[in-house]
Motif scaffolding. Structure first.
Motif, PDB file in Angstrom:
ATOM      1  N   PRO A  50       3.119 -94.754  11.545  1.00  0.00           N
ATOM      2  CA  PRO A  50       3.037 -93.543  10.714  1.00  0.00           C
ATOM      3  C   PRO A  50       3.386 -93.864   9.266  1.00  0.00           C
ATOM      4  O   PRO A  50       4.259 -94.687   9.004  1.00  0.00           O
ATOM      5  CB  PRO A  50       4.094 -92.621  11.329  1.00  0.00           C
ATOM      6  CG  PRO A  50       4.368 -93.178  12.683  1.00  0.00           C
ATOM      7  CD  PRO A  50       4.145 -94.643  12.591  1.00  0.00           C
ATOM      8  N   LYS A  51       2.690 -93.190   8.360  1.00  0.00           N
ATOM      9  CA  LYS A  51       2.988 -93.421   6.944  1.00  0.00           C
ATOM     10  C   LYS A  51       2.968 -92.096   6.195  1.00  0.00           C
ATOM     11  O   LYS A  51       2.269 -91.155   6.584  1.00  0.00           O
ATOM     12  CB  LYS A  51       1.979 -94.387   6.320  1.00  0.00           C
ATOM     13  CG  LYS A  51       0.535 -93.894   6.328  1.00  0.00           C
ATOM     14  CD  LYS A  51      -0.392 -94.951   5.763  1.00  0.00           C
ATOM     15  CE  LYS A  51      -1.827 -94.440   5.636  1.00  0.00           C
ATOM     16  NZ  LYS A  51      -2.415 -94.061   6.924  1.00  0.00           N
ATOM     17  N   PHE A  52       3.750 -92.043   5.133  1.00  0.00           N
ATOM     18  CA  PHE A  52       3.810 -90.823   4.333  1.00  0.00           C
ATOM     19  C   PHE A  52       2.439 -90.543   3.733  1.00  0.00           C
ATOM     20  O   PHE A  52       1.812 -91.418   3.157  1.00  0.00           O
ATOM     21  CB  PHE A  52       4.849 -90.970   3.220  1.00  0.00           C
ATOM     22  CG  PHE A  52       5.268 -89.649   2.643  1.00  0.00           C
ATOM     23  CD1 PHE A  52       4.599 -89.099   1.563  1.00  0.00           C
ATOM     24  CD2 PHE A  52       6.320 -88.938   3.201  1.00  0.00           C
ATOM     25  CE1 PHE A  52       4.975 -87.866   1.040  1.00  0.00           C
ATOM     26  CE2 PHE A  52       6.705 -87.717   2.689  1.00  0.00           C
ATOM     27  CZ  PHE A  52       6.032 -87.178   1.607  1.00  0.00           C
ATOM     28  N   GLY A  53       1.976 -89.289   3.897  1.00  0.00           N
ATOM     29  CA  GLY A  53       0.679 -88.914   3.369  1.00  0.00           C
ATOM     30  C   GLY A  53      -0.455 -89.039   4.364  1.00  0.00           C
ATOM     31  O   GLY A  53      -1.601 -88.746   4.028  1.00  0.00           O
ATOM     32  N   TRP A  54      -0.146 -89.455   5.608  1.00  0.00           N
ATOM     33  CA  TRP A  54      -1.252 -89.528   6.562  1.00  0.00           C
ATOM     34  C   TRP A  54      -1.787 -88.138   6.858  1.00  0.00           C
ATOM     35  O   TRP A  54      -1.091 -87.136   6.707  1.00  0.00           O
ATOM     36  CB  TRP A  54      -0.849 -90.282   7.825  1.00  0.00           C
ATOM     37  CG  TRP A  54       0.243 -89.689   8.696  1.00  0.00           C
ATOM     38  CD1 TRP A  54       1.185 -88.758   8.360  1.00  0.00           C
ATOM     39  CD2 TRP A  54       0.492 -90.040  10.051  1.00  0.00           C
ATOM     40  NE1 TRP A  54       2.013 -88.510   9.426  1.00  0.00           N
ATOM     41  CE2 TRP A  54       1.617 -89.267  10.476  1.00  0.00           C
ATOM     42  CE3 TRP A  54      -0.097 -90.914  10.968  1.00  0.00           C
ATOM     43  CZ2 TRP A  54       2.137 -89.365  11.771  1.00  0.00           C
ATOM     44  CZ3 TRP A  54       0.430 -91.003  12.247  1.00  0.00           C
ATOM     45  CH2 TRP A  54       1.522 -90.231  12.636  1.00  0.00           C
ATOM     46  N   THR A  55      -3.046 -88.068   7.240  1.00  0.00           N
ATOM     47  CA  THR A  55      -3.704 -86.774   7.445  1.00  0.00           C
ATOM     48  C   THR A  55      -3.599 -86.350   8.904  1.00  0.00           C
ATOM     49  O   THR A  55      -3.244 -87.141   9.786  1.00  0.00           O
ATOM     50  CB  THR A  55      -5.182 -86.857   7.057  1.00  0.00           C
ATOM     51  OG1 THR A  55      -5.840 -87.767   7.945  1.00  0.00           O
ATOM     52  CG2 THR A  55      -5.342 -87.311   5.605  1.00  0.00           C
ATOM     53  N   TRP A  56      -3.939 -85.104   9.153  1.00  0.00           N
ATOM     54  CA  TRP A  56      -3.970 -84.620  10.536  1.00  0.00           C
ATOM     55  C   TRP A  56      -4.971 -85.418  11.366  1.00  0.00           C
ATOM     56  O   TRP A  56      -4.701 -85.729  12.534  1.00  0.00           O
ATOM     57  CB  TRP A  56      -4.314 -83.129  10.558  1.00  0.00           C
ATOM     58  CG  TRP A  56      -3.167 -82.269  10.129  1.00  0.00           C
ATOM     59  CD1 TRP A  56      -2.977 -81.699   8.899  1.00  0.00           C
ATOM     60  CD2 TRP A  56      -2.033 -81.907  10.909  1.00  0.00           C
ATOM     61  NE1 TRP A  56      -1.794 -80.999   8.869  1.00  0.00           N
ATOM     62  CE2 TRP A  56      -1.187 -81.107  10.090  1.00  0.00           C
ATOM     63  CE3 TRP A  56      -1.630 -82.180  12.225  1.00  0.00           C
ATOM     64  CZ2 TRP A  56       0.012 -80.581  10.545  1.00  0.00           C
ATOM     65  CZ3 TRP A  56      -0.428 -81.656  12.682  1.00  0.00           C
ATOM     66  CH2 TRP A  56       0.368 -80.871  11.852  1.00  0.00           C
ATOM     67  N   ASP A  57      -6.104 -85.746  10.799  1.00  0.00           N
ATOM     68  CA  ASP A  57      -7.090 -86.557  11.534  1.00  0.00           C
ATOM     69  C   ASP A  57      -6.498 -87.904  11.920  1.00  0.00           C
ATOM     70  O   ASP A  57      -6.690 -88.388  13.042  1.00  0.00           O
ATOM     71  CB  ASP A  57      -8.355 -86.761  10.692  1.00  0.00           C
ATOM     72  CG  ASP A  57      -9.205 -85.507  10.593  1.00  0.00           C
ATOM     73  OD1 ASP A  57      -9.016 -84.590  11.434  1.00  0.00           O
ATOM     74  OD2 ASP A  57     -10.056 -85.424   9.685  1.00  0.00           O
TER      75      ASP A  57
END
Length: 428
Positions: free
Chosen positions: A174-181
Motif C-alpha cells: 500500500p502507498k499513500f495516494g493509491w486509488t480505489w481501483d
C-alpha cells in the motif's frame, strides 16, 4: 466518534439508534447534578463510557485533579457505550445529567437542540478554560452552530488496518495516494494468491462512506440533511454487494459467526477500515501482525480525512460552571493526565499532553506515525457537524448495509429505506 465502529460500538449502535422514540427533555436551567458543602467544597459528577482500563486510568486522573483542586470533588460514573446513552437520555429528560461527560460529534447537535449542552466559549472567555494548543485543528470537532459544545481529549482518523503478513505474501505494498481501483486490484491479488477475502465489509461503515463522498466533493451530512442522493448510495451498496458475491469481501455470515472478534483478526480477510486508534484490538485478538495503511483515493491525493474526537461536554444547568470548566481544562491540558491516559481515547489532543506521552509499544507508535504522516500530507479537512438524529442514522446505515451484504435487501431498496429512516430521525 472516537469510539465509533469499535467492537463495542458495532454491536450496540443497533440498540441505541434503532428506536426513533426520543424523550422530551424537561427544562434544564438550575438543575445541576453537583452539590456543595458547608466548607465550600463542591462535588461534580463526571460520566463516561468505556472498558475497565479506561476507568482505572480516569480515576487516577481524577485523583490528580482533586489534589490540585482540594475544594472540588469528582464523583465518577462509568458504564459501557449502550448503557451510557440510555442512562444519559433518561437523566437529561429529568434535567439531571452529569455535570461533565464524555461525548462525540454524533450527539452534539442532538443534545444542544434539547438545551443540555453548555457553550464552553463562555467559560473560556471567563478565563476558566483554555482553548489554546489543540493540535491539527481538532478543536473544531467540538464546534457546531458557532458554539464550542465539546472539548477534545483525543483525536483519531479513519485508517485501513491490514494483515501485514498477508499483504507481504501477496506482494502488495500500500502507498499513500493509491486509488480505489488500485486497492480493489490489491484485494483481488490477495484473494487469488492466498484464497482469503480482501476486506471484511467496507461498505456498511458510515464514516468510510463519508470519506468517499468528501473525495467526490460531497459529505455524508449537510447542516440539516444528508449530503448525497439515493442514487449515490445505491451505487455504493451495489458495488459492495458485487464484491461480496465475488468473494473479494468476506461472507457476512462468517463475519457474524466470529464476533466479537473482527473478521480481520479471525483471518477471514486481509484488511478492515476502522479508526486508527482501534488498531490495538487486532494484536490482542489475532495471530498475525497488523499495521496501518493509507485510505484509498479517487484522485490520487485527497483522502477526505479529518480528525474525529472523543470530547468532554458540560451540562448547561450545572450549579458549578466554573469548577466544571476548571476540570475540563485540567483533563485536556495537564501533562500528567496525558501520561496516564496515553492513546486510550485517541492521539492526545493538546500539545502539552501529546509531548508529555511517549508511546513505547509498536501499536501506539504506529498510530502516532500514521497520524503524523496524514497531517504532513496536508489532506486533513474539517469535520462536518452532524445534525440532530445522526446517532439513529449511523445505526441504520450499519444495519441496512449489513442487510445488503447478506442479500436480504436490494441496494436500491436499501437506499430508499435509509433515506426514509433519516427523514424520521431528523424530524425526531
Amino acid at each position: 466518534m472516537g469510539d465509533n465502529m469499535s467492537v463495542e460500538r458495532r454491536t450496540v449502535l443497533k440498540a441505541v439508534g434503532a428506536s426513533l422514540t426520543t424523550l422530551g427533555l424537561a427544562a434544564t436551567t438550575g438543575c445541576g447534578g453537583g452539590s456543595g458543602s458547608g466548607d465550600g467544597t463542591v462535588t461534580i459528577r463526571y460520566a463516561w463510557w468505556g472498558g475497565e482500563p479506561r476507568a482505572i486510568a480516569i480515576k487516577k486522573t481524577i485523583a490528580l485533579f482533586e489534589k490540585k483542586f482540594p475544594k472540588i470533588k469528582v464523583k465518577p460514573e462509568f458504564t459501557d457505550y449502550e448503557a451510557f446513552w440510555e442512562k444519559f437520555q433518561t437523566q437529561a429528560s429529568g434535567g439531571n445529567p452529569p455535570d461533565v461527560f464524555q461525548n462525540s460529534v454524533t450527539f452534539l447537535r442532538k443534545y444542544d437542540k434539547r438545551g443540555v449542552l453548555m457553550d464552553l466559549k463562555t467559560q473560556a472567555d471567563a478565563g476558566n478554560l483554555s482553548l489554546d494548543n489543540f493540535r491539527n485543528g481538532v478543536l473544531s470537532a467540538g464546534q457546531a452552530d458557532g458554539k464550542q459544545l465539546g472539548i477534545p481529549v483525543g483525536a483519531n482518523t479513519m485508517a485501513l488496518v491490514i494483515d501485514l503478513k498477508a499483504f507481504e505474501k501477496a506482494g502488495v505494498k500500500p502507498k499513500f495516494g493509491w486509488t480505489w481501483d488500485e486497492y480493489f486490484d490489491a484485494l483481488q491479488t490477495i484473494q487469488d494468491k492466498l484464497k482469503i477475502a480482501g476486506d471484511t465489509g467496507y461498505f456498511s461503515i458510515m464514516y468510510l462512506y463519508d470519506l468517499y463522498l468528501r473525495q467526490n466533493g460531497k459529505a455524508f451530512y449537510t447542516d440539516s440533511d444528508l449530503g448525497f442522493t439515493e442514487d449515490d448510495l445505491t451505487q455504493w451498496w451495489e458495488d459492495g454487494y458485487k464484491r461480496v458475491r465475488s468473494g473479494l469481501v468476506a461472507d457476512p455470515k462468517k463475519i457474524e459467526q466470529v464476533k466479537p472478534k473482527s473478521g480481520l483478526s479471525a483471518g477471514l480477510a486481509a484488511s478492515e477500515f476502522t479508526w486508527d486508534n482501534f488498531s490495538i484490538r487486532y494484536e490482542g485478538e489475532g495471530e498475525s501482525d497488523y499495521g496501518l495503511a493509507p485510505i484509498p483515493t479517487t484522485d490520487g491525493k485527497d483522502t477526505g480525512q479529518y480528525l474525529g474526537s472523543l470530547m468532554l461536554s458540560a451540562f448547561t444547568g450545572t450549579k458549578h460552571p466554573k469548577e466544571v470548566a476548571q476540570f475540563i481544562d485540567f483533563m485536556t491540558h495537564d501533562p500528567e493526565v496525558g501520561k496516564i491516559m496515553g492513546y486510550d481515547r485517541g492521539i492526545l489532543a493538546t500539545s502539552e499532553q501529546y509531548e508529555a506521552f511517549t508511546p513505547t509499544d509498536d501499536n501506539n507508535k504506529g498510530v502516532k506515525a500514521y497520524e503524523e504522516e496524514v497531517a504532513a500530507a496536508g489532506v486533513l479537512g474539517k469535520i462536518t457537524p452532524h445534525p440532530s438524529g445522526a446517532d439513529v442514522i449511523e445505526a441504520a446505515f450499519l444495519r441496512i448495509g449489513g442487510e445488503v451484504a447478506q442479500g436480504k435487501t436490494k441496494p436500491a431498496d436499501a437506499a430508499k429505506a435509509l433515506f426514509s429512516e433519516a427523514k424520521a430521525a431528523f424530524a425526531g
